[in-house]
Design a protein around this motif. Structure first.
Motif: not given
Length: 435
Positions: A38-40, A43-44, A50, A54, A57, A60
């Motif tokens: 998952h991208r989220n 990313f985190a 990240k 970005s 993004s 999407t």
DNA sequence: CTGGGGATGGGGCCC
DNA sequence: CGGGCCCCATCCCCA
């Protein structure tokens, strides 16, 4: 009111979704193997993702794909499992590559854990050493087979079988219960090649004393470039070779803390009390500090940045030597005409990554006085203090931190050489293609 | 292509 | 135990 288990369950759910390929909007291609995620979450978890996500993004609606060749799918499995579970499955065999991948992916937490894991090996080695030397001679037959096997078995009993670390479900060594699985010893019986000059010299000095197992001449020195090569090559090759070495060493009758030269068998009564074994190679040192220093050639740690050019060194004395020769240009000799110089009759110039002195005559003849470095700017430069050791070292092919290194410099020299450090970084990337 | 020399990095060991 | 020196091997550039 806060439900403490919520975060855990959330991560658990995400991990479950990942395994079932539910809502995965990112594909990671690692040496041909596809990972869904998952991208989220990526990313985190990762500075690299990240930045990557970005940039993409804006689109999407399109699934994102990232491709890596710098590390193996097995290594990325460890990383991804950590991202989705908080558990990092480290072993002595994979910690180097995991740390390399974490460095690449800019996951500082993982790097820290890897560093801790490696540091813990020092204590473990010491404990095992004590255990080894406390063994009774009665348990050992004449060729020492039992001794070496018992020692290795002690390690293996609490570690995972070969390659099992690649699967987190198969008894991998978790952080906190750390145990090295590839303690290896150089079998002296395999040493058929002649001693190198250096070893001959050492041998002549120490022949009357006990020696620990000498490092095989077949085993290359741990140079940073090689470490980078190793970090970028598929782990399968590395792990495979390590396993082969392990198997040979376990079966070798001469494995252990005996050194033989021809028919000379040094009595074990002469065994030194303190020996420290590197968990990554066959190297044995007398002092813990020496092992700590040696480990940097495996971890790639370079805690000593040059304040002038940003180049990093694993040892302070190497930095010191570099600083004297390169930035202080202590050798007052013209590199072209070899004549002796003074501060007035010669200048420090730089050409690519090299800096040297030229006499004014050679300087004018070469027409390169435009890149002269102001020597006066060098004097305020000092070696880095202890404080910045751990915060800024990087590992392997990640040279991005070099840009940060020169941030605190304020002299003209440093400003002049910021570009140079970038050139060096470029050059390091280009060189493998050239040669 | 090759040898020489500089730079770098690793190990031993003294202080 | 860290700093630092010495020695050596290797890499790389250059003539």
């Amino acid at each position: 009111m806060e439900i403490s288990s919520h975060q855990f369950h959330l991560l658990q759910q995400l991990n479950e979704q990942r395994r079932q390929d539910l809502f995965c909007d990112c594909s990671i291609l690692v040496q041909g193997k596809v990972f869904k995620a998952h991208r989220n979450v990526l990313f985190a978890s990762s500075g690299y993702f990240k930045m990557l996500l970005s940039q993409s993004s804006k689109e999407t609606s399109q699934p994102t794909t990232a491709t890596f060749q710098a590390f193996s799918p097995d290594t990325f499995t460890v990383i991804l499992d950590f991202v989705y579970s908080g558990k990092l499955s480290l072993t002595g065999q994979n910690v180097i590559e995991v740390m390399s991948a974490a460095s690449y992916l800019q996951m500082t937490d993982v790097i820290s854990v890897c560093k801790t894991f490696i540091k813990s090996s020092l204590d473990i080695s010491e404990k095992e050493k004590d255990r080894y030397f406390s063994l009774s001679d009665k348990d050992v037959n004449s060729n020492g087979v039992d001794r070496s096997c018992l020692y290795v078995a002690g390690w293996r009993a609490e570690s995972s079988p070969p390659r099992s670390h690649l699967n987190p479900d198969q008894g991998t060594c978790m952080m906190g219960g750390s145990a090295w699985s590839n303690l290896s010893y150089y079998p002296t019986s395999q040493r058929n090649t002649p001693l190198s000059k250096h070893e001959q010299r050492q041998d002549s000095i120490k022949k009357s004393r006990h020696l620990g197992p000498q490092q095989s001449p077949d085993i290359p020195h741990c140079k940073s470039s090689k470490l980078e090569d190793r970090a970028s090559e598929p782990s399968g090759h590395v792990t495979q070779s390590e396993e082969q070495v392990q198997i040979e060493e376990v079966e070798s009758p001469q494995v252990g803390y005996q050194y033989t030269q021809g028919s000379d068998v040094i009595p074990r009564d002469d065994l030194p009390r303190m020996r420290f074994k590197c968990p990554f190679c066959t190297h044995v040192v007398k002092r813990k500090a020496d092992l700590k220093r040696h480990l940097r050639c495996h971890t790639g740690e370079r805690p000593y940045p040059c304040e002038a050019c940003g180049k990093r060194f694993s040892r302070l004395d190497h930095l010191s030597s570099h600083f004297r020769t390169i930035h202080q240009a202590c050798k007052l000799i013209c590199r072209k005409c070899k004549r002796h110089l003074t501060e007035r009759t010669g200048q420090v110039v730089q050409e690519g990554t090299r800096r040297y002195r030229l006499c004014n005559g050679c300087l004018a003849a070469a027409g390169i006085d435009s890149i002269r470095i102001d020597l006066d700017a060098e004097t305020p430069l000092e070696f880095p203090q202890e404080g910045d050791k751990d915060s800024r070292w990087h590992y392997g092919e990640d040279n991005k931190s070099d840009v940060e290194i020169v941030e605190d410099g304020s002299t003209d020299l440093i400003i002049q050489q910021v570009d140079d450090s970038e050139d060096e970084a470029e050059e390091r990337e280009v060189k493998p293609n050239i040669r």
